[in-house]
Design a protein around this motif. Sequence first.
Motif, PDB file in Angstrom:
ATOM      1  N   VAL A 183       0.846  -1.192   0.000  1.00  0.00           N
ATOM      2  CA  VAL A 183       0.000   0.000   0.000  1.00  0.00           C
ATOM      3  C   VAL A 183       0.885   1.247   0.000  1.00  0.00           C
ATOM      4  N   MET A 184       0.626   2.142  -0.922  1.00  0.00           N
ATOM      5  CA  MET A 184       1.467   3.315  -1.133  1.00  0.00           C
ATOM      6  C   MET A 184       0.806   4.561  -0.544  1.00  0.00           C
ATOM      7  N   LYS A 185       1.569   5.324   0.232  1.00  0.00           N
ATOM      8  CA  LYS A 185       1.034   6.483   0.952  1.00  0.00           C
ATOM      9  C   LYS A 185       1.294   7.791   0.201  1.00  0.00           C
ATOM     10  N   MET A 186       0.269   8.629   0.200  1.00  0.00           N
ATOM     11  CA  MET A 186       0.356  10.005  -0.270  1.00  0.00           C
ATOM     12  C   MET A 186      -0.567  10.831   0.619  1.00  0.00           C
ATOM     13  N   ILE A 187      -0.624  12.122   0.396  1.00  0.00           N
ATOM     14  CA  ILE A 187      -1.576  12.953   1.136  1.00  0.00           C
ATOM     15  C   ILE A 187      -2.306  13.845   0.146  1.00  0.00           C
ATOM     16  N   THR A 188      -3.445  14.362   0.570  1.00  0.00           N
ATOM     17  CA  THR A 188      -4.185  15.291  -0.282  1.00  0.00           C
ATOM     18  C   THR A 188      -5.119  16.120   0.582  1.00  0.00           C
ATOM     19  N   ASP A 189      -5.654  17.153  -0.030  1.00  0.00           N
ATOM     20  CA  ASP A 189      -6.648  18.016   0.619  1.00  0.00           C
ATOM     21  C   ASP A 189      -8.032  17.467   0.296  1.00  0.00           C
ATOM     22  N   GLY A 190      -8.864  17.311   1.304  1.00  0.00           N
ATOM     23  CA  GLY A 190     -10.203  16.764   1.103  1.00  0.00           C
ATOM     24  C   GLY A 190     -11.064  17.608   0.188  1.00  0.00           C
ATOM     25  N   ARG A 191     -10.669  18.842  -0.065  1.00  0.00           N
ATOM     26  CA  ARG A 191     -11.436  19.743  -0.939  1.00  0.00           C
ATOM     27  C   ARG A 191     -10.947  19.686  -2.390  1.00  0.00           C
ATOM     28  N   SER A 192      -9.960  18.848  -2.672  1.00  0.00           N
ATOM     29  CA  SER A 192      -9.387  18.783  -4.018  1.00  0.00           C
ATOM     30  C   SER A 192     -10.269  17.977  -4.962  1.00  0.00           C
ATOM     31  N   ASN A 193     -10.042  18.167  -6.250  1.00  0.00           N
ATOM     32  CA  ASN A 193     -10.864  17.506  -7.262  1.00  0.00           C
ATOM     33  C   ASN A 193     -10.700  15.991  -7.250  1.00  0.00           C
ATOM     34  N   LYS A 194      -9.495  15.517  -6.960  1.00  0.00           N
ATOM     35  CA  LYS A 194      -9.265  14.071  -7.027  1.00  0.00           C
ATOM     36  C   LYS A 194     -10.145  13.321  -6.035  1.00  0.00           C
ATOM     37  N   VAL A 195     -10.385  13.905  -4.882  1.00  0.00           N
ATOM     38  CA  VAL A 195     -11.238  13.259  -3.878  1.00  0.00           C
ATOM     39  C   VAL A 195     -12.671  13.200  -4.378  1.00  0.00           C
ATOM     40  N   GLU A 196     -13.125  14.282  -4.961  1.00  0.00           N
ATOM     41  CA  GLU A 196     -14.484  14.328  -5.503  1.00  0.00           C
ATOM     42  C   GLU A 196     -14.644  13.359  -6.666  1.00  0.00           C
ATOM     43  N   GLU A 197     -13.638  13.296  -7.521  1.00  0.00           N
ATOM     44  CA  GLU A 197     -13.710  12.406  -8.680  1.00  0.00           C
ATOM     45  C   GLU A 197     -13.810  10.945  -8.261  1.00  0.00           C
ATOM     46  N   ILE A 198     -12.978  10.541  -7.314  1.00  0.00           N
ATOM     47  CA  ILE A 198     -13.012   9.155  -6.856  1.00  0.00           C
ATOM     48  C   ILE A 198     -14.299   8.863  -6.096  1.00  0.00           C
ATOM     49  N   SER A 199     -14.716   9.769  -5.231  1.00  0.00           N
ATOM     50  CA  SER A 199     -15.911   9.543  -4.413  1.00  0.00           C
ATOM     51  C   SER A 199     -17.168   9.527  -5.258  1.00  0.00           C
ATOM     52  N   ASN A 200     -17.310  10.466  -6.181  1.00  0.00           N
ATOM     53  CA  ASN A 200     -18.506  10.530  -7.020  1.00  0.00           C
ATOM     54  C   ASN A 200     -18.572   9.366  -7.993  1.00  0.00           C
ATOM     55  N   ARG A 201     -17.427   8.941  -8.487  1.00  0.00           N
ATOM     56  CA  ARG A 201     -17.416   7.800  -9.402  1.00  0.00           C
ATOM     57  C   ARG A 201     -17.875   6.539  -8.677  1.00  0.00           C
ATOM     58  N   ALA A 202     -17.496   6.422  -7.413  1.00  0.00           N
ATOM     59  CA  ALA A 202     -17.923   5.265  -6.626  1.00  0.00           C
ATOM     60  C   ALA A 202     -19.432   5.267  -6.410  1.00  0.00           C
ATOM     61  N   LYS A 203     -20.025   6.446  -6.329  1.00  0.00           N
ATOM     62  CA  LYS A 203     -21.466   6.551  -6.077  1.00  0.00           C
ATOM     63  C   LYS A 203     -22.300   6.407  -7.344  1.00  0.00           C
ATOM     64  N   ASN A 204     -21.739   6.857  -8.476  1.00  0.00           N
ATOM     65  CA  ASN A 204     -22.550   6.997  -9.681  1.00  0.00           C
ATOM     66  C   ASN A 204     -22.208   6.039 -10.815  1.00  0.00           C
ATOM     67  N   THR A 205     -21.501   4.987 -10.503  1.00  0.00           N
ATOM     68  CA  THR A 205     -21.140   4.051 -11.558  1.00  0.00           C
ATOM     69  C   THR A 205     -21.349   2.621 -11.097  1.00  0.00           C
ATOM     70  N   TRP A 251      -5.375  26.969   4.201  1.00  0.00           N
ATOM     71  CA  TRP A 251      -5.704  27.966   3.192  1.00  0.00           C
ATOM     72  C   TRP A 251      -7.161  27.822   2.771  1.00  0.00           C
ATOM     73  N   LYS A 252      -7.616  28.799   1.970  1.00  0.00           N
ATOM     74  CA  LYS A 252      -8.989  28.755   1.472  1.00  0.00           C
ATOM     75  C   LYS A 252      -9.122  27.690   0.383  1.00  0.00           C
ATOM     76  N   ASN A 253     -10.380  27.411  -0.009  1.00  0.00           N
ATOM     77  CA  ASN A 253     -10.657  26.300  -0.915  1.00  0.00           C
ATOM     78  C   ASN A 253      -9.798  26.359  -2.186  1.00  0.00           C
ATOM     79  N   PRO A 254      -9.129  25.261  -2.522  1.00  0.00           N
ATOM     80  CA  PRO A 254      -8.310  25.237  -3.743  1.00  0.00           C
ATOM     81  C   PRO A 254      -9.187  25.295  -4.997  1.00  0.00           C
TER      82      PRO A 254
END
Length: 295
Positions: A141-163, A227-230
């Motif tokens: 398992v490979m570790k990285m970090i990200t901001d929960g407000r970033s597009n990648k989180v939305e893309e992965i989460s929404n794809r899981a819900k809508n496909t 910081w404010k929303n990316p």
Amino acid sequence: MSLRKSFVWLHVASASTAFCIKPSFVSSALSSPFHQVNNLNRSRSSSELFMSTSNAGLSDIGKVSSKDKRANNGMSSDDKTCWRDKIELSAARARKVRGGNYVQLATVDPQTMEPRCRTVVFRGFLQPQSSKDTINETSCVMKMITDGRSNKVEEISNRAKNTSDVEPRTAEMVWWFSKSSEQYRIRGRLAFVGGGDFENDKDELLSLARKQQWGNLSDMAREQFYWKNPGTSYESQAEVPLGGRDDDGKVLPPPNNFLLMLLYPKRVDYLRLTDNFRQIDELDSDTWSWERVNP
């Protein structure tokens, strides 16, 4: 000047070191064509040995000698190993290269079905929960970090819900090692930890790994998560805790938008350009298998 009393300098291609041949050698070399060839071969062998042990450059790292290829039927000693072992060696060779731990991560926008790619920092492998010496899913398992407000989180989460895809959270990482001319394309499931909105947030070990990763960040990196929303129109940043620390200098708890991002590899496509070696690794029932394929 007499040739027998002079020194002859032998320059080796692609090296800045010159090798001196003594007059006695010149004398014997001139006396016999056989001795001339034989001694020159010995001198060449000595020069090459010196270069390989004392003057090897970074450009030589990762190269496979013809002798090593013949000894292993065209394969170097690490060609018969899983990608996990290979990438450890690749990362070790590149540890002094600035940006050597930068990787590219690609996802798909579920609304437009267009690819999205960005560069992130690889933060190491997740410590496996089991102590057994086995290369399986949990040890890769490979570790990285990200901001929960970033597009990648939305893309992965929404794809899981809508496909209806079998594995909707699939992403692919590309890691290029410039010094050894190796490329890893690592495909797998992307997961997040943090913020209370993800299924992994209930896992104590993963939550601990997230907290440790937050503490390991530089002060400047921690500040970015306040910081404010990316991606929105630029505004002056609100007051940000200096270094993500309190007034006493102690590191603050991670904010909810700080996420530990985990890639669970399922398939790895490895390519080494120095000899065009390519290998495909696949995970099946928690066991990795690999096969050499045409590049």
